[in-house]
Enzyme design. Structure first.
Site, PDB file in Angstrom:
ATOM      1  N   ASP A  91      37.365 -21.293 -36.632  1.00 34.37           N
ATOM      2  CA  ASP A  91      38.305 -20.432 -37.353  1.00 34.37           C
ATOM      3  C   ASP A  91      39.576 -21.219 -37.619  1.00 34.37           C
ATOM      4  O   ASP A  91      39.770 -22.314 -37.088  1.00 34.37           O
ATOM      5  CB  ASP A  91      38.562 -19.119 -36.603  1.00 34.37           C
ATOM      6  CG  ASP A  91      39.220 -19.310 -35.251  1.00 34.37           C
ATOM      7  OD1 ASP A  91      39.168 -20.424 -34.697  1.00 34.37           O
ATOM      8  OD2 ASP A  91      39.798 -18.350 -34.731  1.00 34.37           O
ATOM      9  N   TYR A  93      43.430 -22.734 -37.821  1.00 37.45           N
ATOM     10  CA  TYR A  93      44.516 -22.943 -36.864  1.00 37.45           C
ATOM     11  C   TYR A  93      45.394 -21.696 -36.832  1.00 37.45           C
ATOM     12  O   TYR A  93      45.577 -21.024 -37.843  1.00 37.45           O
ATOM     13  CB  TYR A  93      45.369 -24.146 -37.275  1.00 37.45           C
ATOM     14  CG  TYR A  93      44.653 -25.473 -37.264  1.00 37.45           C
ATOM     15  CD1 TYR A  93      44.251 -26.064 -36.070  1.00 37.45           C
ATOM     16  CD2 TYR A  93      44.398 -26.159 -38.449  1.00 37.45           C
ATOM     17  CE1 TYR A  93      43.617 -27.299 -36.058  1.00 37.45           C
ATOM     18  CE2 TYR A  93      43.759 -27.395 -38.445  1.00 37.45           C
ATOM     19  CZ  TYR A  93      43.375 -27.959 -37.246  1.00 37.45           C
ATOM     20  OH  TYR A  93      42.743 -29.178 -37.244  1.00 37.45           O
ATOM     21  N   PHE A 104      39.462 -28.045 -40.099  1.00 31.76           N
ATOM     22  CA  PHE A 104      40.030 -29.221 -39.443  1.00 31.76           C
ATOM     23  C   PHE A 104      41.276 -29.767 -40.130  1.00 31.76           C
ATOM     24  O   PHE A 104      42.046 -30.520 -39.533  1.00 31.76           O
ATOM     25  CB  PHE A 104      38.989 -30.353 -39.301  1.00 31.76           C
ATOM     26  CG  PHE A 104      37.882 -30.044 -38.344  1.00 31.76           C
ATOM     27  CD1 PHE A 104      38.090 -30.108 -36.982  1.00 31.76           C
ATOM     28  CD2 PHE A 104      36.636 -29.668 -38.795  1.00 31.76           C
ATOM     29  CE1 PHE A 104      37.073 -29.803 -36.081  1.00 31.76           C
ATOM     30  CE2 PHE A 104      35.611 -29.361 -37.922  1.00 31.76           C
ATOM     31  CZ  PHE A 104      35.830 -29.435 -36.554  1.00 31.76           C
ATOM     32  N   HIS A 217      31.732 -31.484 -30.307  1.00 29.57           N
ATOM     33  CA  HIS A 217      32.962 -31.184 -31.028  1.00 29.57           C
ATOM     34  C   HIS A 217      33.957 -32.332 -30.824  1.00 29.57           C
ATOM     35  O   HIS A 217      33.996 -32.950 -29.754  1.00 29.57           O
ATOM     36  CB  HIS A 217      33.558 -29.881 -30.477  1.00 29.57           C
ATOM     37  CG  HIS A 217      34.615 -29.289 -31.335  1.00 29.57           C
ATOM     38  ND1 HIS A 217      35.916 -29.735 -31.310  1.00 29.57           N
ATOM     39  CD2 HIS A 217      34.572 -28.277 -32.243  1.00 29.57           C
ATOM     40  CE1 HIS A 217      36.621 -29.020 -32.165  1.00 29.57           C
ATOM     41  NE2 HIS A 217      35.843 -28.133 -32.753  1.00 29.57           N
TER      42      HIS A 217
END
Length: 253
Positions: A91, A93, A104, A217
């Protein structure tokens, strides 16, 4: 949102107050890419879509701050028929000014978050690309890299707060549409959340037409952890090699 990201300092300069957040919903879809528009419209007309719109409008009416200002920005920048690479986030920031609609990526002027810094480190290791001056990935999106969060909004300061609101119905449909594409696509699946979408790609296209790359990740909490450490995964080099093999455009990362 990438895991383990603290709120970052930023300098918005002359950006008007409130320009970093969602102002209203639903959006005007008239300028949306013709490949994506029917999928988004069908979602908004569906029961999950109507329920999502109701919750978003109730939250806005209650004075909640919701990021980003344009939840569909990834679709506006990357037309369906130009997608060559898919990078999935969770989701947006949740700090002021950070989210701008691309997984990202952070808006120019925002300090590069740890997960994105690791992405840049791996890019340098894999292809020798120097670390950029800022964390905006708009130039990737414009070349066919779909930077898609599976949940497209978040309440300020509350990571994961809009998970389960219905966004996943839309983003699964978007992933399905890409998987149905006749052109070969690279899916970079980083972390368990993104890897859960592998079944969508394989259900639609099998395991041969597209290249599915998996790793942990890029968060500092998991980037070096076995059995699939993100650091050293070589995904960017693999993507370039795949594009060259299949006659697709390579990305100027």
């Amino acid at each position: 949102m990438p895991v383990g990201v603290a709120q970052q300092s930023l300098d918005w300069g002359d950006v008007p107050l409130g320009a970093d957040r969602l102002a209203s919903w639903p959006p005007d879809l008239s300028a949306l890419d013709a490949g994506w528009a029917p999928l988004v419209q069908d979602f908004l007309n569906s029961q999950p879509g109507r329920a999502l719109s109701l919750r978003l409008n109730e939250a806005l009416s209650a004075g909640q701050t919701i990021y980003p200002p344009d939840p569909l920005k990834a679709l506006n920048l990357t037309p369906l028929d130009q997608v060559g690479v898919v990078i999935l986030g969770q989701d947006p920031y949740h700090g002021p000014g950070q989210a701008h609609g691309l997984a990202f990526s952070v808006a120019p002027g925002v300090r590069i978050p740890p997960s994105l810094r690791n992405i840049f480190k791996e890019l340098q290791h894999s292809l020798g690309v120097p670390t950029p001056a800022d964390g905006s990935l708009v130039h990737w999106a414009r070349q066919g890299v779909l930077l898609l969060n599976t949940c497209l909004t978040v309440e300020a300061g509350q990571a994961g707060s809009h998970a389960g609101w219905g966004w996943e119905v839309l983003t699964d449909a978007l992933i399905t549409a890409v998987a149905q594409s006749p052109r070969p696509v690279v899916f970079m699946l980083w972390g368990a959340h993104a890897q859960a979408k592998k079944k969508i790609v394989e259900a639609v296209a099998g395991s041969s037409r597209h290249l599915i790359l998996e790793a942990n990740h890029p968060s500092p909490l998991s980037a070096l952890r076995p059995p699939l450490p993100f650091m050293g995964c070589g995904h960017f080099a693999s993507a370039q090699h795949f594009a060259a093999q299949t006659g697709q455009k390579t990305i100027a990362w």
